[in-house]
Enzyme design. Structure first.
Site, PDB file in Angstrom:
ATOM      1  N   SER A   6       0.838  -1.203   0.000  1.00 24.73           N
ATOM      2  CA  SER A   6       0.000   0.000   0.000  1.00 24.73           C
ATOM      3  C   SER A   6       0.871   1.251   0.000  1.00 24.73           C
ATOM      4  O   SER A   6       1.637   1.495   0.943  1.00 24.73           O
ATOM      5  CB  SER A   6      -0.920   0.001   1.227  1.00 24.73           C
ATOM      6  OG  SER A   6      -1.456   1.288   1.395  1.00 24.73           O
ATOM      7  N   MET A  35      -8.674   8.463  -0.980  1.00 27.86           N
ATOM      8  CA  MET A  35      -9.560   9.014   0.070  1.00 27.86           C
ATOM      9  C   MET A  35     -10.012  10.412  -0.339  1.00 27.86           C
ATOM     10  O   MET A  35      -9.217  11.191  -0.886  1.00 27.86           O
ATOM     11  CB  MET A  35      -8.817   9.088   1.404  1.00 27.86           C
ATOM     12  CG  MET A  35      -8.153   7.779   1.814  1.00 27.86           C
ATOM     13  SD  MET A  35      -7.412   7.897   3.449  1.00 27.86           S
ATOM     14  CE  MET A  35      -6.471   6.370   3.507  1.00 27.86           C
ATOM     15  N   HIS A  64      -8.373   1.019  -3.736  1.00 28.80           N
ATOM     16  CA  HIS A  64      -9.286   0.983  -2.593  1.00 28.80           C
ATOM     17  C   HIS A  64      -9.929   2.358  -2.483  1.00 28.80           C
ATOM     18  O   HIS A  64      -9.299   3.316  -2.040  1.00 28.80           O
ATOM     19  CB  HIS A  64      -8.479   0.627  -1.331  1.00 28.80           C
ATOM     20  CG  HIS A  64      -9.284   0.593  -0.076  1.00 28.80           C
ATOM     21  ND1 HIS A  64      -8.712   0.471   1.176  1.00 28.80           N
ATOM     22  CD2 HIS A  64     -10.625   0.643   0.138  1.00 28.80           C
ATOM     23  CE1 HIS A  64      -9.655   0.465   2.095  1.00 28.80           C
ATOM     24  NE2 HIS A  64     -10.831   0.585   1.493  1.00 28.80           N
ATOM     25  N   MET A  66     -12.029   4.940  -0.860  1.00 29.35           N
ATOM     26  CA  MET A  66     -12.660   5.369   0.396  1.00 29.35           C
ATOM     27  C   MET A  66     -13.286   6.735   0.125  1.00 29.35           C
ATOM     28  O   MET A  66     -12.772   7.788   0.520  1.00 29.35           O
ATOM     29  CB  MET A  66     -11.615   5.430   1.513  1.00 29.35           C
ATOM     30  CG  MET A  66     -11.238   4.047   2.022  1.00 29.35           C
ATOM     31  SD  MET A  66      -9.650   4.014   2.861  1.00 29.35           S
ATOM     32  CE  MET A  66      -8.575   3.861   1.443  1.00 29.35           C
ATOM     33  N   ASP A 173      -6.893  -5.669   5.352  1.00 24.64           N
ATOM     34  CA  ASP A 173      -6.233  -4.374   5.172  1.00 24.64           C
ATOM     35  C   ASP A 173      -6.250  -3.591   6.476  1.00 24.64           C
ATOM     36  O   ASP A 173      -7.318  -3.257   6.994  1.00 24.64           O
ATOM     37  CB  ASP A 173      -6.972  -3.595   4.068  1.00 24.64           C
ATOM     38  CG  ASP A 173      -6.320  -2.264   3.722  1.00 24.64           C
ATOM     39  OD1 ASP A 173      -5.228  -1.971   4.241  1.00 24.64           O
ATOM     40  OD2 ASP A 173      -6.920  -1.522   2.914  1.00 24.64           O
TER      41      ASP A 173
HETATM   42  C1  DX5 Z   1      -6.283   2.432   5.673  1.00 28.85           C
HETATM   43  C2  DX5 Z   1      -5.880   1.956   4.302  1.00 28.85           C
HETATM   44  C3  DX5 Z   1      -4.838   0.919   4.382  1.00 28.85           C
HETATM   45  C4  DX5 Z   1      -3.561   1.454   4.986  1.00 28.85           C
HETATM   46  C5  DX5 Z   1      -2.894   0.368   5.741  1.00 28.85           C
HETATM   47  O1  DX5 Z   1      -7.287   3.349   5.549  1.00 28.85           O
HETATM   48  O2  DX5 Z   1      -6.986   1.395   3.627  1.00 28.85           O
HETATM   49  O3  DX5 Z   1      -4.599   0.337   3.108  1.00 28.85           O
HETATM   50  O4  DX5 Z   1      -2.698   1.937   4.002  1.00 28.85           O
HETATM   51  O5  DX5 Z   1      -1.818   0.889   6.472  1.00 28.85           O
HETATM   52  P1  DX5 Z   1      -1.046  -0.051   7.509  1.00 28.85           P
HETATM   53  O6  DX5 Z   1      -0.605  -1.293   6.773  1.00 28.85           O
HETATM   54  O7  DX5 Z   1       0.121   0.784   7.959  1.00 28.85           O
HETATM   55  O8  DX5 Z   1      -1.998  -0.358   8.622  1.00 28.85           O
HETATM   56 ZN    ZN Z   2      -6.509   0.253   1.753  1.00 25.43          ZN
END
Ligand code: DX5
Ligand code: ZN
Length: 227
Positions: A6, A35, A64, A66, A173
């Site tokens: 990610s 996001m 992803h 959001m 995730d």
């Molecule tokens: C959170 C994201 C994740 C994030 C994970 O909102 O969807 O993909 O990047 O970060 P880590 O692996 O550091 O928890």
């Molecule tokens: Zn994510």
């Protein structure tokens, strides 16, 4: 078992180099956390980042979303080269239609679930989904702690996915690291998404990916019986 690196924890000033290192380190996918400042507080990356990175790597983009009203955004990400797109069940007003649309455009439709969303929320979308993304943190930020209840949800969704008879990739995730990867895989996850464990780990990106893969692949130690 696959790993999606990610980019949320990569150095945004050197994204191309981070992507190259993730590819050298054996990442299977690049996870792009988009996001919008509404579904979650921060604003991060948009389709322009995918377009800039697309010629730099052979790895598929695992987007992803959001965002609120994801139906307004999927086409721009598909045009920019997304191979998989996860939309949140909490955000999609017409989930079935959106998943069908993503598939019709040649990408893999994925449904994401927030930590407080029950597994049953996706029961009637399984027939249209190629993947499920179980959030093991509340989305918005990298570096948060893994919520243990996500393991129960992974087990429940593993059963539902297997019972569907379809090949559905179960992903987890948030807070995935060397300590939580093994339990997540044991609970049924087959795709691990990790940001801070990959891009902020000791020894650099390639070494961090190798350690994460080793931790995820380690067999659980046999139980010693009391007798
Ligand atoms: C959170 C994201 C994740 C994030 C994970 O909102 O969807 O993909 O990047 O970060 P880590 O692996 O550091 O928890
Ligand atoms: Zn994510």
């Amino acid at each position: 078992m696959q790993i999606a690196a990610s980019l949320l924890s990569a150095d945004f000033a050197r994204l191309g180099e981070a992507v190259a290192a993730a590819e050298r380190g054996g990442a299977d996918l690049l996870h792009i956390d988009a996001m919008d400042g509404r579904f979650v507080p921060p604003i991060t990356m948009g389709p322009g980042v995918l377009r800039a990175l697309r010629p730099r790597t052979r790895l598929p983009f695992d987007v992803h979303l959001m965002v609120v009203e994801p139906e307004r955004q999927v086409d721009a990400f598909l045009d920019a080269g997304a191979a998989r797109i996860a939309v949140h069940v909490e955000a999609a007003g017409h989930l079935h239609r959106l998943l069908t649309h993503i598939r019709a455009r040649g990408a893999a439709p994925v449904v994401a679930l927030n930590p407080a969303t029950p597994p049953e929320a996706v029961a009637w979308a399984l027939a249209e989904a190629d993947g499920l993304l179980v959030m093991s943190v509340n989305p918005g930020y990298a570096g948060q702690a893994f919520i243990p209840a996500a393991l129960d949800k992974l087990r429940a969704l593993r059963e539902m996915a297997d019972a569907s008879g379809r090949d559905i990739t179960l992903a987890v995730d948030g807070g995935v690291n060397e300590a939580t990867a093994g339990p997540a895989v044991a609970a049924g996850a087959r795709l691990l998404v990790a940001a801070s464990a990959v891009f902020e780990g000791e020894g650099g990106i390639e070494a961090s990916l190798a350690r994460l893969r080793a931790a995820a692949s380690a067999l659980p130690s046999p139980r010693i019986s009391g007798r």
